[in-house]
Design an enzyme around this catalytic site. Structure first.
Site, PDB file in Angstrom:
ATOM      1  N   PHE A 242       7.516   2.914  -6.709  1.00 30.02           N
ATOM      2  CA  PHE A 242       7.630   4.235  -6.090  1.00 30.02           C
ATOM      3  C   PHE A 242       8.056   5.317  -7.080  1.00 30.02           C
ATOM      4  O   PHE A 242       8.679   6.298  -6.702  1.00 30.02           O
ATOM      5  CB  PHE A 242       8.590   4.183  -4.893  1.00 30.02           C
ATOM      6  CG  PHE A 242       8.361   2.997  -3.999  1.00 30.02           C
ATOM      7  CD1 PHE A 242       7.202   2.918  -3.237  1.00 30.02           C
ATOM      8  CD2 PHE A 242       9.254   1.940  -3.945  1.00 30.02           C
ATOM      9  CE1 PHE A 242       6.948   1.819  -2.444  1.00 30.02           C
ATOM     10  CE2 PHE A 242       9.014   0.833  -3.148  1.00 30.02           C
ATOM     11  CZ  PHE A 242       7.860   0.769  -2.385  1.00 30.02           C
ATOM     12  N   GLY A 468       1.431  -2.506  -5.462  1.00 26.46           N
ATOM     13  CA  GLY A 468       1.282  -2.700  -4.023  1.00 26.46           C
ATOM     14  C   GLY A 468       0.227  -1.759  -3.491  1.00 26.46           C
ATOM     15  O   GLY A 468      -0.090  -1.716  -2.305  1.00 26.46           O
ATOM     16  N   THR A 469      -0.349  -1.010  -4.427  1.00 27.06           N
ATOM     17  CA  THR A 469      -1.289   0.049  -4.101  1.00 27.06           C
ATOM     18  C   THR A 469      -2.686  -0.476  -3.796  1.00 27.06           C
ATOM     19  O   THR A 469      -3.505   0.262  -3.257  1.00 27.06           O
ATOM     20  CB  THR A 469      -1.346   1.007  -5.296  1.00 27.06           C
ATOM     21  OG1 THR A 469      -1.305   0.209  -6.500  1.00 27.06           O
ATOM     22  CG2 THR A 469      -0.152   1.914  -5.324  1.00 27.06           C
ATOM     23  N   ASN A 633     -11.216   1.525   0.233  1.00 27.01           N
ATOM     24  CA  ASN A 633     -10.939   0.334   1.039  1.00 27.01           C
ATOM     25  C   ASN A 633     -10.046   0.742   2.213  1.00 27.01           C
ATOM     26  O   ASN A 633      -8.847   0.953   2.043  1.00 27.01           O
ATOM     27  CB  ASN A 633     -10.247  -0.732   0.173  1.00 27.01           C
ATOM     28  CG  ASN A 633      -9.946  -2.004   0.948  1.00 27.01           C
ATOM     29  OD1 ASN A 633      -9.723  -1.985   2.153  1.00 27.01           O
ATOM     30  ND2 ASN A 633      -9.943  -3.131   0.250  1.00 27.01           N
ATOM     31  N   LYS A 635      -8.722  -0.763   4.544  1.00 22.93           N
ATOM     32  CA  LYS A 635      -7.616  -1.654   4.888  1.00 22.93           C
ATOM     33  C   LYS A 635      -6.403  -1.402   3.998  1.00 22.93           C
ATOM     34  O   LYS A 635      -5.300  -1.146   4.485  1.00 22.93           O
ATOM     35  CB  LYS A 635      -8.078  -3.104   4.736  1.00 22.93           C
ATOM     36  CG  LYS A 635      -7.121  -4.124   5.338  1.00 22.93           C
ATOM     37  CD  LYS A 635      -7.591  -5.545   5.038  1.00 22.93           C
ATOM     38  CE  LYS A 635      -7.836  -6.308   6.324  1.00 22.93           C
ATOM     39  NZ  LYS A 635      -8.200  -7.714   6.078  1.00 22.93           N
ATOM     40  N   THR A 636      -6.613  -1.423   2.689  1.00 25.39           N
ATOM     41  CA  THR A 636      -5.474  -1.204   1.795  1.00 25.39           C
ATOM     42  C   THR A 636      -5.047   0.265   1.803  1.00 25.39           C
ATOM     43  O   THR A 636      -3.856   0.565   1.684  1.00 25.39           O
ATOM     44  CB  THR A 636      -5.812  -1.648   0.362  1.00 25.39           C
ATOM     45  OG1 THR A 636      -6.997  -0.971  -0.074  1.00 25.39           O
ATOM     46  CG2 THR A 636      -6.040  -3.141   0.286  1.00 25.39           C
ATOM     47  N   GLU A 707       0.496   9.048  -2.022  1.00 22.77           N
ATOM     48  CA  GLU A 707       1.580   9.985  -1.720  1.00 22.77           C
ATOM     49  C   GLU A 707       1.311  10.897  -0.532  1.00 22.77           C
ATOM     50  O   GLU A 707       2.247  11.343   0.117  1.00 22.77           O
ATOM     51  CB  GLU A 707       1.891  10.796  -2.985  1.00 22.77           C
ATOM     52  CG  GLU A 707       2.179   9.800  -4.043  1.00 22.77           C
ATOM     53  CD  GLU A 707       2.445  10.247  -5.448  1.00 22.77           C
ATOM     54  OE1 GLU A 707       1.466  10.279  -6.193  1.00 22.77           O
ATOM     55  OE2 GLU A 707       3.594  10.478  -5.810  1.00 22.77           O
TER      56      GLU A 707
END
Ligand code: FES
Ligand code: FES
Lengths: 752, 176
Positions: A242, A468-469, A633, A635-636, A707
């Site tokens: 982050f 995690g992106t 994507n 989903k992500t 963000e």
């Protein structure tokens, strides 16, 4: 089956490793003969170390060394050597440079021992004596010493005013002014910062938690006088960051120092408490004054922000500039100043600046809409603009109106009554709030490599990171689709300085930057394959026009002639090539930047239920409608927005690093007292991606989603709390005592 | 009762003598590990640093985050709050031991399907915790799950997806 993957909701390619415990984060690398380091943190915020006694620690069997400023001497201390890619102007903190204490919990000693437990115990035996000096850690008490924020940090753009806001404000029929306060916040990724450093055969290998392996490589090379090629930083998995991984953190320096000195592998981690001793989102005070005509035309905006920084660096972020571009307005006056405190330098934290400035601006917009007795959504639509008035350029694309429309529909906004305290659910007051959000759609120069083997497997790589992106997944999708092979045959590698150079992973620019490089390099490989197809005698497409050919599912074919076809692997075999390897660079088109402003946008709608007796706030529903160009994507990307919304809820209601000015220290430095949402705090979150086509922003048409999801949320919640209760809480977080207007140290609420 | 008084030297507790090593048998995922450990080694550090099973994560070392959740005799615990020597002989299951041979635990598949993570750092703890919660048999509704899973922080904010994955598996298990 065709190999169309871009825009499909593929599950994460790294999912299996993550759910089976096989994914290796910074502290998970097993190394023979590993030793452990533990850092001793200063107990004071400012002063001088007068003595350090390590004798008891060193007397223990198994303790190998204690490093302090007294015995770390032979380093080049020039400040430039410590300046990393994300450093603001000033002199970066240099661990063990001298006996000066500059902030509370500054690392003052490093114990190295054979086991973690022993290092930790030995650290408790080190006696440090100090000469204390007076220090100051309160932003509000030092406002008189504020100064204009200097340039120097990556991404910082000074604010630009226009028109005459004061005169317009004086003459306006409707106006409000208000102050908003934000306290400091710490990133608190779940993963503790850790570094394992191995010095072997004159080469250094480092496993680190970072958002930029190259940044760490240059930093370590510069400080320790090593050639960059002899420093390898590896970071395949990052347990959240982050922004906290944008600058090298204390433990990296410590682990490398000890490994070079002791010639043994060393692992040094920070404790959760020590993770409150480096950068944080700065505390701020913002003053806003807005005015409008009776019809609801925004006539003036005045936005000032005062933000903390350290004594040794000038941390800057873009807080007030958003107020000059979000709405049409002729008169805008902006001011952004810094105040130096005896704390560590602040650090970019998810949507730095925007989260802070937009919360204040969007609250102020709501306050003004209330004065006008106007629906706050209609007020925003009335002042909508397709032009960036600061730079006098159009937006490359801006589907914000669609965000407002689709979000409002999903939320049921039309049923809202403008009156506060007009909705109820049993003992709870119900409120609905809305806010707008914007963020930059940037692209940075980036490199990527592709290696296609004779077995049809493609390995694409770039030294970026995935915090995690979803970087692993979207890059795999892009590569498979551009080359035209099955996704199972593609592997994407990242997080290693042996791979091509990529920018820091931040600013929501990774999909655009690294994605464009991956696209380019796969196009290059594709061209080579097609060249082989038309130049190889045994190929069915010998002497064909290669531009007529396509590749899909690993087959080369002519869409107009289905009689012929040849597989990618077969053509490589026929051409006698074992592999095709290409490296390409991709960067932003400067012409586009000159013509357009590129932003992503969002509209956030929030419902809160406030217990009338207790003042507790529950966010029962959030709808976040996002316009961020092409979604690679869903989903992500949806997960990214969900995470952003959770962060926004957290900012609005929970997060606050509490400084005790008597000690100059963040007192709630652990996860039980630094509140972040737990499962029970989070309810319905609806994510909408509106259709937004953007052909100019970058070759992929993407704007990034890391963000944009957080920026509008705190404003929407604050506005919903006002709508529910009639109490305007201007200082975050919105806690029950402020809602009930009984907070002892906080009187900045008004009730209607 | 007669009161006994004793004088204790407390101004200098320092001693050069470190805690003695003890033999500990840790049964993890069906396998016995014979370790020589000092009693100050937490179960979490024993699993990660001494045995090398790094799937179990450290997020705070203070029982405040749930990243270190493992199953001990089927019950979920924070392994950072437990000393390894206290679990001599107990059946310990970590994330590495949840699969049934080649087949994933249904929660593992459901987490992938529902994208119930981002960085993945809290994930081993979330999954072990959910298995432990199923064993407890107290979770009946989504609200129960939210409450009973609140000991596992996900800073990435994947909660809604975590709950979707858990509810799906819960329904499946109940129908079996
Ligand atoms: S590491 Fe055990 S609860 Fe956080
Ligand atoms: S997935 Fe990152 S903390 Fe949960």
């Amino acid at each position: 089956m065709t190999t169309k993957y871009i825009g499909k909701p593929a599950s994460r390619v790294d999912g299996l490793e993550k759910v089976t415990g096989k994914a290796r984060y910074s502290a998970d690398f097993k190394v023979e003969g590993l030793t452990y380091g533990f850092i001793v943190s200063s107990s004071i915020a400012k002063g001088k170390i007068t003595s350090i006694d390590s004798s008891r620690a060193l007397a223990l069997e198994g303790v190998l060394q204690v490093f302090t400023h007294e015995n770390v001497r032979n380093l080049p201390w020039f400040k430039l050597r410590y300046t990393d890619m994300d450093a603001p102007s000033g002199t970066p903190f240099r661990p063990f440079y001298d006996n000066t204490i500059r902030f509370s919990m500054q690392p003052v000693a490093l114990v190295i021992a054979e086991t973690f437990e022993l290092a930790r115990y030995a650290s408790s035996l080190i006696k440090v004596e100090y000469d204390k000096e007076t220090y100051t850690t309160s932003l509000y008490k030092n406002l008189s010493k504020s100064f204009k924020a200097p340039k120097g940090k990556i991404g910082y753009v000074p604010p630009k005013s226009r028109g005459n806001a004061d005169a317009a404000y004086q003459d306006a029929a409707f106006k409000i002014q208000a102050e908003y306060k934000h306290s400091a916040e710490h990133h608190n990724p779940m993963e503790l910062f850790s570094t394992t450093a191995i010095w072997d055969n004159e080469k250094l290998t480092v496993y680190d938690k970072t958002q930029g392996v190259s940044n760490c490589q240059f930093y370590i090379g510069n400080i320790f006088g090593l050639a960059y090629k002899d420093v390898r930083i590896i970071s395949p998995y990052v347990g959240g960051a982050f922004g906290s991984g944008l600058r090298p953190q204390h433990q990296l320096f410590m682990a490398v120092l000890a490994a070079l000195e002791l010639k043994r592998p060393v692992k040094v981690g920070l404790t959760r408490q020590q993770m409150f001793s480096f950068g944080h989102r700065p505390a701020t005070l913002q003053k806003l004054a807005l005015s409008a005509s009776p019809e609801g035309t925004l006539e003036s905006v005045r936005h000032e922000a005062y933000s903390e920084t350290s004594q040794f660096e000038n941390y800057t972020e873009v807080i007030v500039n958003w107020s000059a571009t979000m709405y049409a307005c002729e008169n805008v006056e902006l001011k952004y100043e810094l105040v130096k405190l005896d704390t560590f330098t602040p650090l970019d934290m998810r949507a730095p600046g925007a989260v802070t400035g937009v919360h204040a601006m969007e609250s102020a917009m709501d306050e003004l809409a209330f004065e006008l007795k106007m629906d706050p959504l209609i007020f925003r639509l009335k002042n909508y603009t397709d032009e960036d008035q600061v730079n006098e350029k159009p937006f490359s694309s801006k589907e914000l109106v669609a965000c407002y429309r689709e979000g409002a529909e999903k939320f049921g906004w039309a049923a809202r009554n403008v009156e506060p305290r007009s909705m109820r659910d049993g003992k709870n007051l119900v409120g609905w709030g809305v806010a707008t959000a914007a963020w930059d759609a940037n692209q940075m120069p980036s490199r990527a490599k592709a290696l296609l083997s004779i077995d049809g497997k493609l390995v694409v790589s770039s030294g970026t990171s995935d915090i995690g992106t979803g970087t692993y997944t979207i890059m795999t999708q892009i590569a498979a689709e551009i080359l035209g092979i099955a996704i199972e045959n593609v592997t994407f590698k990242l997080g290693d300085t042996n791979l091509p150079l990529a920018p820091l992973e931040g600013g929501s620019w990774t999909a655009a930057s690294v994605g464009s490089a991956v696209k380019t390099v796969c196009e290059d490989v594709r061209k080579i394959l097609l060249k082989h197809a038309v130049k190889t005698k045994a190929s069915p497409f010998y002497q064909y026009d290669s531009t007529k050919l396509q590749i899909d599912s690993g087959e080369i074919f002519d869409p107009n002639d289905s009689s012929k076809g040849v597989s990618v692997t077969e053509i490589m075999r026929l051409a006698g090539v074992n592999s095709i390897e290409e490296t390409s660079t991709s960067g932003p088109n400067p012409l586009v930047g000159r013509k357009y402003t590129m932003n992503s946008h969002a509209a956030v709608f929030a419902e809160v239920k406030v217990d009338e007796d207790l003042g507790t706030v529950d966010v029962t529903r959030v709808v976040c409608a996002v316009a961020a160009g092409k979604i690679l994507n869903p989903k992500t990307a949806r997960s990214q927005i969900l995470g952003g919304v959770v962060w926004g809820i957290s900012k609005a209601l929970e997060e606050e690093s509490k400084l005790d000015h008597q000690y100059g220290r963040f007192m709630n430095h652990n996860l039980s007292e630094y509140h972040v949402p737990v499962n029970k705090d989070i309810n319905d979150i609806e994510v909408i991606f509106v259709e937004e086509k953007d052909d100019v922003v970058n070759p992929l048409g993407v704007k990034g989603v890391g963000e944009i999801g957080i920026i509008g949320v705190a404003g929407a919640i604050a506005n919903a709390v006002f709508h529910a209760t009639g109490v305007r809480v201007r200082n975050l977080p919105i806690t029950m005592d402020k809602v009930l207007q009984i907070a002892e140290d906080d009187r900045n609420q008004v009730a209607v | 009762m007669k009161q006994e008084t004793s004088t204790l030297e407390i101004d200098d507790p320092f001693s050069n003598t470190l805690p003695a090593y003890t033999l500990v048998n840790l049964r993890i995922n069906g396998q016995t590990h014979k370790l020589r450990l000092q009693p100050w080694v937490s179960l979490l550090d024993a699993i990660r640093e001494y045995i090398g099973l790094t799937g179990t994560k450290k997020g705070c070392d203070h029982g405040q985050c749930g990243a270190c959740t493992v199953l001990v005799d089927g019950k979920r615990i924070n392994s950072c709050l437990t000393l390894a020597i206290m679990k001599d002989g107990a059946e310990i299951t970590t994330i590495e031991g949840l699969a049934d041979g080649e087949a994933n635990h249904p929660l593992q598949d459901a987490f992938i399907e529902h994208d119930a993570f981002q960085c993945g750092y809290c994930t081993p703890g979330q999954i072990c915790s959910a298995v432990g919660m199923f064993n407890e048999g107290r979770a009946h509704t989504l609200e129960d799950v939210k409450e009973l899973m609140s000991g596992n922080i996900c800073r990435c904010g994947a909660y809604t997806n975590i709950n979707a994955a858990i509810m799906e598996v819960k329904a499946k298990l109940e129908n079996e």
